[in-house]
Structures are given as structure tokens and as C-alpha cells.
Design a protein around this motif. Structure first.
Motif, PDB file in Angstrom:
ATOM      1  N   LEU A   8       0.846  -1.181   0.000  1.00 25.07           N
ATOM      2  CA  LEU A   8       0.000   0.000   0.000  1.00 25.07           C
ATOM      3  C   LEU A   8       0.885   1.236   0.000  1.00 25.07           C
ATOM      4  N   PRO A   9       0.448   2.295  -0.664  1.00 31.03           N
ATOM      5  CA  PRO A   9       1.271   3.510  -0.690  1.00 31.03           C
ATOM      6  C   PRO A   9       1.383   4.112   0.709  1.00 31.03           C
ATOM      7  N   GLN A  10       2.546   4.633   0.985  1.00 34.69           N
ATOM      8  CA  GLN A  10       2.818   5.299   2.261  1.00 34.69           C
ATOM      9  C   GLN A  10       2.966   6.799   1.996  1.00 34.69           C
ATOM     10  N   PHE A  11       2.446   7.592   2.897  1.00 32.99           N
ATOM     11  CA  PHE A  11       2.511   9.039   2.763  1.00 32.99           C
ATOM     12  C   PHE A  11       3.076   9.625   4.057  1.00 32.99           C
ATOM     13  N   PRO A  12       4.389   9.605   4.219  1.00 34.35           N
ATOM     14  CA  PRO A  12       4.964  10.041   5.494  1.00 34.35           C
ATOM     15  C   PRO A  12       4.746  11.522   5.793  1.00 34.35           C
ATOM     16  N   VAL A  13       4.750  12.371   4.796  1.00 32.87           N
ATOM     17  CA  VAL A  13       4.550  13.802   5.041  1.00 32.87           C
ATOM     18  C   VAL A  13       3.113  14.072   5.471  1.00 32.87           C
ATOM     19  N   VAL A  14       2.172  13.410   4.826  1.00 31.08           N
ATOM     20  CA  VAL A  14       0.765  13.574   5.210  1.00 31.08           C
ATOM     21  C   VAL A  14       0.566  13.075   6.639  1.00 31.08           C
ATOM     22  N   THR A  15       1.145  11.927   6.956  1.00 27.90           N
ATOM     23  CA  THR A  15       1.038  11.381   8.310  1.00 27.90           C
ATOM     24  C   THR A  15       1.638  12.345   9.330  1.00 27.90           C
ATOM     25  N   PHE A  16       2.794  12.919   9.011  1.00 25.93           N
ATOM     26  CA  PHE A  16       3.438  13.882   9.899  1.00 25.93           C
ATOM     27  C   PHE A  16       2.565  15.119  10.097  1.00 25.93           C
ATOM     28  N   LEU A  17       2.016  15.644   9.016  1.00 25.22           N
ATOM     29  CA  LEU A  17       1.194  16.849   9.118  1.00 25.22           C
ATOM     30  C   LEU A  17      -0.126  16.595   9.827  1.00 25.22           C
ATOM     31  N   VAL A  18      -0.688  15.405   9.661  1.00 24.68           N
ATOM     32  CA  VAL A  18      -1.918  15.076  10.378  1.00 24.68           C
ATOM     33  C   VAL A  18      -1.640  15.068  11.882  1.00 24.68           C
ATOM     34  N   ARG A  19      -0.484  14.527  12.253  1.00 27.26           N
ATOM     35  CA  ARG A  19      -0.155  14.436  13.684  1.00 27.26           C
ATOM     36  C   ARG A  19       0.307  15.760  14.269  1.00 27.26           C
ATOM     37  N   TRP A  20       1.173  16.468  13.585  1.00 24.64           N
ATOM     38  CA  TRP A  20       1.821  17.658  14.153  1.00 24.64           C
ATOM     39  C   TRP A  20       1.401  18.966  13.497  1.00 24.64           C
ATOM     40  N   GLY A  21       0.444  18.942  12.590  1.00 24.12           N
ATOM     41  CA  GLY A  21       0.060  20.143  11.851  1.00 24.12           C
ATOM     42  C   GLY A  21      -0.455  21.274  12.724  1.00 24.12           C
ATOM     43  N   GLY A  22      -1.226  20.953  13.753  1.00 25.25           N
ATOM     44  CA  GLY A  22      -1.749  21.998  14.645  1.00 25.25           C
ATOM     45  C   GLY A  22      -0.638  22.731  15.365  1.00 25.25           C
ATOM     46  N   ALA A  23       0.334  21.987  15.869  1.00 28.59           N
ATOM     47  CA  ALA A  23       1.470  22.610  16.560  1.00 28.59           C
ATOM     48  C   ALA A  23       2.318  23.430  15.594  1.00 28.59           C
ATOM     49  N   LEU A  24       2.505  22.921  14.385  1.00 27.07           N
ATOM     50  CA  LEU A  24       3.278  23.674  13.397  1.00 27.07           C
ATOM     51  C   LEU A  24       2.563  24.959  12.986  1.00 27.07           C
ATOM     52  N   ALA A  25       1.233  24.908  12.922  1.00 22.25           N
ATOM     53  CA  ALA A  25       0.466  26.114  12.594  1.00 22.25           C
ATOM     54  C   ALA A  25       0.655  27.182  13.673  1.00 22.25           C
ATOM     55  N   ILE A  26       0.659  26.755  14.927  1.00 22.54           N
ATOM     56  CA  ILE A  26       0.869  27.706  16.023  1.00 22.54           C
ATOM     57  C   ILE A  26       2.273  28.296  15.957  1.00 22.54           C
ATOM     58  N   LEU A  27       3.275  27.435  15.777  1.00 22.89           N
ATOM     59  CA  LEU A  27       4.656  27.929  15.707  1.00 22.89           C
ATOM     60  C   LEU A  27       4.860  28.885  14.533  1.00 22.89           C
ATOM     61  N   ALA A  28       4.300  28.536  13.384  1.00 18.73           N
ATOM     62  CA  ALA A  28       4.452  29.402  12.211  1.00 18.73           C
ATOM     63  C   ALA A  28       3.742  30.731  12.413  1.00 18.73           C
ATOM     64  N   SER A  29       2.629  30.714  13.110  1.00 23.46           N
ATOM     65  CA  SER A  29       1.892  31.965  13.318  1.00 23.46           C
ATOM     66  C   SER A  29       2.565  32.867  14.343  1.00 23.46           C
ATOM     67  N   LEU A  30       3.457  32.317  15.140  1.00 21.69           N
ATOM     68  CA  LEU A  30       4.205  33.149  16.087  1.00 21.69           C
ATOM     69  C   LEU A  30       5.354  33.904  15.410  1.00 21.69           C
ATOM     70  N   ALA A  31       5.757  33.466  14.234  1.00 21.46           N
ATOM     71  CA  ALA A  31       6.877  34.107  13.532  1.00 21.46           C
ATOM     72  C   ALA A  31       6.598  35.579  13.196  1.00 21.46           C
ATOM     73  N   PRO A  32       5.452  35.932  12.596  1.00 23.53           N
ATOM     74  CA  PRO A  32       5.215  37.352  12.317  1.00 23.53           C
ATOM     75  C   PRO A  32       5.168  38.191  13.596  1.00 23.53           C
ATOM     76  N   LEU A  33       4.607  37.635  14.647  1.00 26.82           N
ATOM     77  CA  LEU A  33       4.559  38.356  15.919  1.00 26.82           C
ATOM     78  C   LEU A  33       5.963  38.579  16.462  1.00 26.82           C
ATOM     79  N   GLY A  34       6.796  37.564  16.397  1.00 29.04           N
ATOM     80  CA  GLY A  34       8.171  37.699  16.880  1.00 29.04           C
ATOM     81  C   GLY A  34       8.972  38.716  16.083  1.00 29.04           C
ATOM     82  N   VAL A  35       8.817  38.686  14.773  1.00 31.15           N
ATOM     83  CA  VAL A  35       9.553  39.637  13.924  1.00 31.15           C
ATOM     84  C   VAL A  35       9.103  41.068  14.195  1.00 31.15           C
ATOM     85  N   THR A  36       7.798  41.268  14.286  1.00 30.13           N
ATOM     86  CA  THR A  36       7.321  42.637  14.517  1.00 30.13           C
ATOM     87  C   THR A  36       7.638  43.105  15.936  1.00 30.13           C
TER      88      THR A  36
END
Length: 80
Positions: A8-36
Motif C-alpha cells: 500500500l502507498p505510504q505518505f509520510p509527510v501527510v502522516t506527519f502533518l496530520v499528527r503535528w500540523g496543529g502545533a506547526l500552525a501555532i509555531l508558524a503563526s508566532l513568527a510574524p509576531l516575533g519579527v514585529t
């Protein structure tokens, strides 16, 4: 061809994003705040801090919606 030979096809990036996507969204959204925040502390107008907050919120909303759509697709289409 035996069923064990069928891979069966494996999708490691999709699996990673399903598991950690919420945390990555929070971290990425802190970048504009940190820069400003850094720019305001360096002498720029405090107006830019508001722009960083709004930009971070918009980025979080965009990324979180992407993660939710990805979770829906993965749940419906990926084998378990």
C-alpha cells in the motif's frame, strides 16, 4: 500475485502533518509576531505590532484550515 506482495502507498509527510500540523500552525503563526516585536523594540512604530498580531492570526487560520482539510482527506482516503 499474493496479497502480501501488494504494498500500500505510504505518505509520510501527510502522516506527519496530520499528527503535528496543529502545533506547526501555532509555531508558524508566532513568527510574524516575533519579527514585529523585534522591530518595535528596535525603534519602529508600535503600529507594526498590531500588524504582526493580525498577520499571525491570519496565518494560523490559513494553516489550521489546511491541516483540517488534510485530516479529512487522510481519514477518508488513506489505508490504515
Amino acid at each position: 500475485m499474493a496479497m502480501d506482495d501488494l504494498k500500500l502507498p505510504q505518505f509520510p509527510v501527510v502522516t506527519f502533518l496530520v499528527r503535528w500540523g496543529g502545533a506547526l500552525a501555532i509555531l508558524a503563526s508566532l513568527a510574524p509576531l516575533g519579527v514585529t516585536l523585534w522591530l518595535v523594540l528596535s525603534g519602529l512604530s508600535p503600529f507594526w505590532l498590531l500588524a504582526g498580531i493580525l498577520g499571525g492570526a491570519a496565518l494560523w487560520l490559513l494553516l489550521q484550515s489546511y491541516v483540517e482539510v488534510l485530516r479529512l482527506l487522510a481519514d477518508a482516503m488513506m489505508p490504515r
